[in-house]
Structures are given as C-alpha cells and as structure tokens.
Design an enzyme around this catalytic site. Sequence first.
Site, PDB file in Angstrom:
ATOM      1  N   ARG A  96      89.296  27.330  46.274  1.00  0.00           N
ATOM      2  CA  ARG A  96      88.185  28.291  46.424  1.00  0.00           C
ATOM      3  C   ARG A  96      88.757  29.602  45.857  1.00  0.00           C
ATOM      4  NH1 ARG A  96      84.765  30.234  51.525  1.00  0.00           N
ATOM      5  NH2 ARG A  96      83.811  28.177  51.409  1.00  0.00           N
ATOM      6  N   HIS A 131      78.835  26.027  44.392  1.00  0.00           N
ATOM      7  CA  HIS A 131      79.381  25.351  45.790  1.00  0.00           C
ATOM      8  C   HIS A 131      78.918  24.208  46.019  1.00  0.00           C
ATOM      9  CE1 HIS A 131      81.347  25.733  49.427  1.00  0.00           C
ATOM     10  NE2 HIS A 131      80.259  26.579  50.156  1.00  0.00           N
ATOM     11  N   GLN A 190      79.094  22.178  49.589  1.00  0.00           N
ATOM     12  CA  GLN A 190      77.896  22.802  50.290  1.00  0.00           C
ATOM     13  C   GLN A 190      76.565  21.992  50.338  1.00  0.00           C
ATOM     14  OE1 GLN A 190      78.078  25.260  52.857  1.00  0.00           O
ATOM     15  NE2 GLN A 190      76.125  24.431  53.355  1.00  0.00           N
ATOM     16  N   ASP A 247      70.923  32.979  52.206  1.00  0.00           N
ATOM     17  CA  ASP A 247      72.254  33.190  52.188  1.00  0.00           C
ATOM     18  C   ASP A 247      72.576  34.569  52.223  1.00  0.00           C
ATOM     19  OD1 ASP A 247      75.026  32.826  51.738  1.00  0.00           O
ATOM     20  OD2 ASP A 247      74.805  32.494  49.474  1.00  0.00           O
ATOM     21  N   CYS A 279      73.903  28.291  54.464  1.00  0.00           N
ATOM     22  CA  CYS A 279      75.296  27.667  54.272  1.00  0.00           C
ATOM     23  C   CYS A 279      76.470  28.193  55.501  1.00  0.00           C
ATOM     24  CB  CYS A 279      75.838  27.979  52.968  1.00  0.00           C
ATOM     25  SG  CYS A 279      75.559  29.782  52.696  1.00  0.00           S
ATOM     26  N   ARG A 321      79.344  19.647  56.741  1.00  0.00           N
ATOM     27  CA  ARG A 321      80.343  19.659  55.578  1.00  0.00           C
ATOM     28  C   ARG A 321      81.569  19.033  55.777  1.00  0.00           C
ATOM     29  NH1 ARG A 321      80.946  24.644  53.623  1.00  0.00           N
ATOM     30  NH2 ARG A 321      81.844  23.476  52.032  1.00  0.00           N
TER      31      ARG A 321
HETATM   32  N1  NVA Z   1      77.062  33.236  48.681  1.00  0.00           N
HETATM   33  C1  NVA Z   1      78.091  33.293  49.613  1.00  0.00           C
HETATM   34  C2  NVA Z   1      78.337  31.723  50.233  1.00  0.00           C
HETATM   35  C3  NVA Z   1      79.311  31.555  51.307  1.00  0.00           C
HETATM   36  C4  NVA Z   1      79.377  30.182  51.903  1.00  0.00           C
HETATM   37  C5  NVA Z   1      79.389  33.948  49.234  1.00  0.00           C
HETATM   38  O1  NVA Z   1      79.659  33.505  47.951  1.00  0.00           O
HETATM   39  O2  NVA Z   1      79.830  34.716  49.786  1.00  0.00           O
HETATM   40  N1   CP Z   2      79.665  27.691  54.206  1.00  0.00           N
HETATM   41  C1   CP Z   2      80.800  28.138  53.828  1.00  0.00           C
HETATM   42  O1   CP Z   2      81.293  27.615  52.673  1.00  0.00           O
HETATM   43  O2   CP Z   2      81.422  28.658  54.887  1.00  0.00           O
HETATM   44  P1   CP Z   2      82.827  29.117  54.663  1.00  0.00           P
HETATM   45  O3   CP Z   2      82.812  30.282  53.918  1.00  0.00           O
HETATM   46  O4   CP Z   2      83.267  29.572  56.269  1.00  0.00           O
HETATM   47  O5   CP Z   2      83.704  27.967  54.306  1.00  0.00           O
END
Ligand code: NVA
Ligand code: CP
Length: 339
Positions: free
Chosen positions: A106, A133, A136, A229, A270, A315
């Site tokens: 990540r 992602h 997800q 989101d 998410c 998830r």
């Molecule tokens: N768009 C958000 C998704 C988090 C799971 C981010 O990248 O922070």
């Molecule tokens: N939805 C998601 O990816 O959550 P986290 O950032 O907690 O992993």
Amino acid sequence: MNLKGRDFLKLLDYTPEEIRYLIDLAKKFKIMKHEGVEHKFLSGKNIVILFEKDSTRTRCSFEVAGYDLGMGVTYLGPTGSQMGKKESIADTARVLSRMYDGIEYRGFSQEIVEDIARYSDKPVWNGLTDSFHPTQMLADIMTAEEHLGDMKGKTIVFSGDTRNNIGNSLMVVCAKLGINFTACAPKELWPEESLVETCKRIASQTGSIIRMTEDVMEGTRDAHVIYADVWVSMGEPEEKWAERIKLLKPYQVTMDMMNNANKDAIFLHCLPSFHDTNTTIGKDIQEKFGLTEMEVTNEVFESSKSKVFDEAENRMHTIKAVMYATMGEDYEDSSSAWR
Ligand code: NVA
Ligand code: CP
C-alpha cells in the site's frame, strides 16, 4: 481457472471471468469462516505486507486471512525498513521475494506497486495506491450481490471525488462486470478522460453504461448502490479540504438522495468515513468549516440502508480469495474442507 503466480495490481489486468471467480471464491471462504471450518490451505508459506500509508481494514484483512490460511505474516510500516530511503524499490522487491511467498504493497503511485511486481518473482497484491484499490472492489461487489442479487444491469453511483482511487476502481469493476456506473461529481473531479475511454470500450462489450453527471438528483435516480468516499484522500495536502468542501458539499450522500434511488438501494463506503465529529480530523473540520458530517450524513451512515460493516468484513474474505488463488493450488482438489 488458474491464477497461480499472478499479481493483483489493478482490475484492468483481469478478465470478467477471473473477477467473478475471485468473488465466488470469497463467498466460499466466508461460509467456511462462519461455520468455523479450519482451512489452513497455505500452511508453511509466508507473506510480507508493506504499508507506506495507514490502514485498518486492509492490514487486518491481510493479517487475518494470512493466519486463517496457515501462513506467517510480517508487517512493515512507513518506518522501520530500508525501503525507499536506503534501498530502492527494485532491490527491496528482489530481497523480499527471496524470503516470502507473496508481497502486499500500500502506498503512493501505481508505478511503485507495478515496479515491485516487475522485480518480484512471487505474487504482488495492491493494497491501495493513489490510482487504484482493487481488493476493495471485490468486497464491494460481493456486498452488493449479498443484498441485491446479480448486479449485472444494475447501477452503482459514486458521489464525491470520482477521480480518486475508489472512483477509478469502481468504474473499472463496473465496466468489467456489466454493471452501470455513474460518476456524480463536479466536472473538475470526474475521472481522467483516458480511463473513462478505456472503461467505455470495455463496457461496450459487457453491456455496462458509464456516465458522468453534475446533477445529483438525475445521477442518483433509481440507483441500486450509492457509494461515497472521503473528499480528501491519504497523501493529499491538508489545504485541499477547503476547495473540496466547497466543490463536494452538494454531493454529500443524504437521505433525500437515498430516497431518490431505487427503493431497495443500499449505501456503501470503503471506510474510514467522516459521518460525525468523533475523529480528530472530523473535529478539526468542524472547527475550521462548521461541518459536522462530510461525504455522508450520519443519518444515512447509521440507517438500515447502510451496509458498510458487511462491506468491511468482506474485505477479509476477498483478500483471502486473492491470496489463495494467486498462491495456492487449484482449490477444487486441495481439501475436503471446501463446502
Ligand atoms: N480514497 C481513500 C480510500 C481509503 C480506503 C484514500 O485513498 O484515502
Ligand atoms: N477501505 C480501506 O482500505 O480501509 P483501510 O484504509 O483501513 O485499510
């Protein structure tokens, strides 16, 4: 279906049949988990999970799924390893793939996870980048199917910053699976034209309709899923809040919006979500901008239409399916634990 040895970097790399297979596999894993059936199919293997950004769901899903499959799991956070500072991504990937049987990443640009995959001879899984992602999405479609049945021909509306990793990925998965997708956002936050074109090309083969609109009521009418989101994603500067609040306040998911959708419509997110002021950022936004809820109202988030905690649970099952399919043997033959 044989996905052994494949990376999981973005859904554009996967066929509709492969995506379908992974979701169905996750549903089988979910039944086993709920029935308490042990399934340590990957016993003796080890994975490393690399996080340059924070995470609750993704990290815990990889960890629990790894343990359930009988594997050892090593977590490396934003500090504490040499990656990036003293050692290049290429060198790190080559070292880790000598020790581990799979690598999750990540972080920031999509190119990084693609690079890790290029240099690793073990499967690499994208746990979120600025662009996509993909794990997800499997959980999102699985959750929608659990509540609404077959999603082909139904409509998912994403209301908010539709250019972000979730907006991009949702458009891709909908195009791939013949699900209609509507990006409901001000024009400057619509997904990049080149990705829209790619998705429309895929959609023309699967029967999905890809649309963009600035009109909230028109966009959400008769929708089956309304998805939100955060308005500012991880890695974006704090200064973005003022601009995004101004642009996206009309796109906040409200009960009026839900009532404008199909009568059985569900709300997905998410997570994490700013639906109240019980977070430090939530409080800060309240002080600076006077907002007590952002991308979704607390009323919608806490309503029976909201399936966000089913989605969060899924998830884990979907990530388990991805790891198993890309690392394991053909599941049909592997164990009598399969139901
Ligand atoms: N768009 C958000 C998704 C988090 C799971 C981010 O990248 O922070
Ligand atoms: N939805 C998601 O990816 O959550 P986290 O950032 O907690 O992993």
